[in-house]
Write a protein that holds these residues in place. Structure first.
Motif, mmCIF file in Angstrom:
data_model
loop_
_atom_site.group_PDB
_atom_site.id
_atom_site.type_symbol
_atom_site.label_atom_id
_atom_site.label_comp_id
_atom_site.label_asym_id
_atom_site.label_seq_id
_atom_site.Cartn_x
_atom_site.Cartn_y
_atom_site.Cartn_z
ATOM 1 N N GLY A 9 1.249 10.831 3.847
ATOM 2 C CA GLY A 9 -0.021 11.377 3.379
ATOM 3 C C GLY A 9 -1.158 11.176 4.361
ATOM 4 N N GLU A 10 -2.374 10.987 3.822
ATOM 5 C CA GLU A 10 -3.547 10.887 4.684
ATOM 6 C C GLU A 10 -3.662 9.526 5.356
ATOM 7 N N LEU A 28 0.807 -1.218 0.000
ATOM 8 C CA LEU A 28 0.000 0.000 0.000
ATOM 9 C C LEU A 28 0.841 1.270 0.000
ATOM 10 N N ILE A 29 1.969 1.235 0.693
ATOM 11 C CA ILE A 29 2.767 2.461 0.798
ATOM 12 C C ILE A 29 3.852 2.540 -0.266
ATOM 13 N N SER A 30 3.917 1.530 -1.132
ATOM 14 C CA SER A 30 4.879 1.609 -2.235
ATOM 15 C C SER A 30 4.433 2.671 -3.234
ATOM 16 N N ASP A 31 5.319 3.046 -4.102
ATOM 17 C CA ASP A 31 5.019 4.061 -5.127
ATOM 18 C C ASP A 31 4.553 5.364 -4.494
ATOM 19 N N GLY A 32 5.228 5.735 -3.395
ATOM 20 C CA GLY A 32 4.938 7.025 -2.769
ATOM 21 C C GLY A 32 3.614 7.091 -2.050
ATOM 22 N N ASN A 46 -5.082 6.638 -0.365
ATOM 23 C CA ASN A 46 -6.137 7.631 -0.165
ATOM 24 C C ASN A 46 -7.496 6.971 0.026
ATOM 25 N N SER A 47 -8.349 7.646 0.790
ATOM 26 C CA SER A 47 -9.687 7.149 1.049
ATOM 27 C C SER A 47 -10.497 7.072 -0.227
ATOM 28 N N GLY A 48 -11.377 6.090 -0.287
ATOM 29 C CA GLY A 48 -12.271 5.971 -1.428
ATOM 30 C C GLY A 48 -13.486 6.867 -1.316
ATOM 31 N N MET A 49 -13.576 7.618 -0.233
ATOM 32 C CA MET A 49 -14.711 8.520 -0.029
ATOM 33 C C MET A 49 -14.537 9.746 -0.922
#
Length: 363
Positions: A95-96, A20-24, A29-32
């Motif tokens: 990030g978030e 999940l945290i690969s590629d920066g 990010n939330s899907g909301m």
């Protein structure tokens, strides 16, 4: 998987987080999505519990807490090392994602405190400070839970709760959360007397001053709930709070507040005259047509209208809130006056009755 083969379970967990945290961190990010009203995008924060439960890191954090729950640990057993290590990894997500981890953890504040008081007090409680980078998602999740924490936590939170208004308005949240904050102030002031997390009369008054009109209405709504749900609530809690705590400055006596006070009054039943006596100073003439007097005109839920139970007190209330503009007179005014006269004919000779019936006749 944790129950059957914890070693493999943790390998899978770590692999998921790594992916999940690969590629920066582009996948965290939330899907909301954004909120639109009338086609226009409404600015709203993404640092919320709602976004957390719709984001992959939030879901991972929930899974971690599910694994913790499966251990069935007792009070103050402490968080196992494999849990703490992975919590810290989630809190370090860019990030978030870290906001989402914070929100999921804070939502379970009471339970986590039960399991590991020292960890919560040292690791989690600093997030509540308004100058902490995680303050917004922390408070959002805390208010979303809408539950009072243990007294030790409440005592630590009190200095910040006293500043929640107007601080909370800098965050673009759903208004329901500011409503929770306003009602917490009321509850802590009334029901925590003598406790370390109690909000004193002066402190509660200042909080109310710092609220928006909408949140002051929320506070009045909670007073009405307390009056109805508690034994002798109107006499023991609501009236003393209104008389001792509610700020008396004229700038807080707005049309919106009059509507809130009247809505509180129409639930008081036999205590209407007593509560009206406390509220009377906060009632001002409303310069626009109102539609919140209907409960004074008809039977609701088998209860006769307050007008027939307390005609003199209702007349006094009307005199306070009905302006001298015939066009602004409430639609229900004529019917309420008829009920007053039918219940107590002597009131039809009262100067207040004369003024109000004159407005009806000039409409």
């Amino acid at each position: 998987m944790c129950a059957d083969n914890p070693e493999i379970a943790w390998d899978v967990f770590d692999a998921i987080v790594t992916g999940l945290i690969s590629d920066g961190g582009s996948a965290i990010n939330s899907g909301m999505g954004e909120t639109r009203i009338g086609g226009e995008v409404v600015e709203s924060s993404r640092r919320t519990y709602g976004h957390a439960i719709n984001g992959p890191i939030g879901r991972v954090a929930e899974g971690l807490l599910d694994a913790l729950n499966a251990l069935k640990l007792g009070e103050n057993a402490g968080l196992p090392g494999e849990i703490q290590t992975r919590v810290e990894r989630l809190l370090a997500v860019p990030g978030e994602g870290s906001d989402h981890a914070v929100a999921i953890l804070v939502r379970q504040l009471r339970w986590l405190y039960f399991l590991d008081r020292e960890w919560v007090m040292n690791r989690v409680m600093p997030w509540f400070a308004f100058d902490h980078p995680a303050s917004e998602p922390t408070w959002n999740a805390y208010l979303s839970a809408a539950k009072f924490p243990q007294v030790e936590i409440g005592e630590r939170l009190k200095p910040m709760l006293l500043e929640i208004f107007p601080t909370v308005y800098q965050w673009s949240w759903d208004r329901d959360l500011t409503k929770v904050a306003a009602q917490m102030v009321i509850e802590l002031s009334i029901f925590r007397q003598g406790e370390p997390d109690c909000i004193t009369i002066n402190e509660a008054r200042q909080c109310i001053r710092n609220m928006s009109d909408a949140n002051r209405q929320d506070a009045i709504f909670r007073l009405g709930q307390i009056g109805q749900r508690e034994d002798d609530g109107w006499v023991s809690h609501v009236v003393p709070f209104i008389e001792q705590t509610w700020p008396r400055e004229r700038k807080f006596r707005t049309t919106e507040m009059v509507s809130a006070w009247v809505n509180l009054l129409d639930d008081t039943g036999d205590y209407f005259p007593l509560v009206l006596k406390s509220v009377r100073r906060f009632l001002v003439p409303v310069e626009q047509e109102s539609h919140w007097l209907y409960r004074f005109t008809r039977e609701i839920g088998g209860q006769e209208p307050l007008t027939t139970k307390h005609p003199a007190a209702v007349l006094d209330m009307l005199d306070a809130i009905v302006s001298n503009d015939p066009q602004a007179a409430p639609q229900e005014l004529s019917l309420i006056l008829d009920l007053i006269e039918a219940t107590d004919p002597s009131l039809a000779r009262d100067r207040r009755y004369y003024r109000l019936i004159d407005l009806v006749e000039k409409r």
